[in-house]
Design an enzyme around this catalytic site. Sequence first.
Site, PDB file in Angstrom:
ATOM      1  N   GLU A  52      65.297  54.495  21.960  1.00 58.24           N
ATOM      2  CA  GLU A  52      63.884  54.629  21.614  1.00 58.24           C
ATOM      3  C   GLU A  52      63.475  56.080  21.379  1.00 58.24           C
ATOM      4  OE1 GLU A  52      65.292  52.701  23.950  1.00 58.24           O
ATOM      5  OE2 GLU A  52      63.750  51.544  24.988  1.00 58.24           O
ATOM      6  N   ASN A  53      64.095  57.012  22.109  1.00 56.01           N
ATOM      7  CA  ASN A  53      63.702  58.403  21.946  1.00 56.01           C
ATOM      8  C   ASN A  53      64.316  59.036  20.702  1.00 56.01           C
ATOM      9  OD1 ASN A  53      65.994  57.939  23.542  1.00 56.01           O
ATOM     10  ND2 ASN A  53      65.954  59.982  24.401  1.00 56.01           N
TER      11      ASN A  53
END
Lengths: 238, 246
Positions: A52-53
């Site tokens: 996600e990052n």
Amino acid sequence: MSMPEGRMDEQTIAMRVAREFQDGMIVNLGGGIPSLACNFVAEGREVFFHTENGALGYGGTASLEEADWDLFNASFQPVTPLPGMSFFSHDEAFAMIRGGHIDISVLGAFEVSEKGDLANWAIGNMKDYNGDVVAWIKTGRFPPAIGGAMDLAAGAKRIIVAMTHTTRDGSPKVVKKCKYEITARKCVSLIVTDMAVIEVTSEGLVLKEVAPGLTPDDIQAVTEPKLIVADDLKEVEL
Amino acid sequence: MNKVVASAREALADIFDGAVILCGGFGCVGGMPSTLLRALSELQVKNLTLVGNAPALGLEAQKTAARTMQVPESYADGSLLLKNGQVRKLIASVPAMAIYRLQEPFPIVKALQEGQDIEIELVPQGTLAERIRAARAGIPAFYTGTGTGTLLEKDKEVRQIDGRPYLLEYALKADFALIWAYQADRYGNLIYKGTSRTFNATMAGAAAVTVAEVGGVVEPGELDPEIIVTPGMYVDRVVVRQGETG
């Protein structure tokens, strides 16, 4: 491999999950047991791990010598680079998730219902705090945090849950109805635990595999809903 | 044109009481705008709204998460503002974590237990990112499947589109974005490093004023236009960071 009391350890659960990763798939791994699965991709398969990052195509968990603050997964763990990896912004990472570009999302869970409802972001229910999230967080007891779980559960093509079969005090985590706050409804397709592999189908929960030394009755005894035993039931294969 | 300012304090001088602040980074050490957040904690501003994925977990949580990695002494996050009583509202996907046992409660828990009056809005991470992106892109609201069938449906419009329910989510408007980047030029063009790009590139240009802290400033032309991630138009001020986070 030693498996006390017929239960598989976390690494073994992750190994079983990783068998679901086919060549070329895009896979997102949640925190806890799911995050271990990046270390067990089958020989000869290329799997692209998404975080996600903002990275696609990272390798395994990094050692202390390899660890780099600028190469982390969403579970706050350093990971290794791989040739062909790419970086992108957070909104792009979630366009990939929301847009249905993730083949498999592996998530941990506190509870999974027989309909495939997932509860994995809060150990508790907002009703216990009269709907007041501030009152809940103020207690300091398992402060709720949504993270990326709701987006993944709603957006990925297939959701696999990797978890222990019961809570520490032995209560079932595969339940008729979730009592904790829901992450998403009817989203889970496969449940891999330290005791069994269970498929969520429209007919109900189908017991597909059992850990070595366990019988379907052992699994049913710690599972709330009635399990349908698969005709081709087998021991967990790694 | 030169967007580089001499100090973080100067770059943040016009932040006002009640401002809505986008805090860059993801919540772990890489990509956290430590220099800017520390400088903000030294200003006499209060009633701030902090927006970020996990902008205030605090130093101890980082040390716990990092295990054997050495967290730089220069590390700072929004927990400094909580400690000072400067925060009126927190909009985050992870205000605190249930999985780490710390010696002290998480900073937001501690602030509430001390009697501070802080509002908390829990937002799914992807919805938070898109609400910020939407603000930058001039989109007032959007529909998303995230959160349907959950407590987030409360007080939100639910619309059926192509046979599936979606929630209406609004763009998140902010006064300042404080972000981390690897390098800049004096026009404000930014490049990042690895997963430290994260919310930083999402937030650039999404607030009325964007301030970027960077590891170094190079001459225009030195950053290959093919690899610039944030075009300079999204950035108002650039500050060279202190310490080693980055």
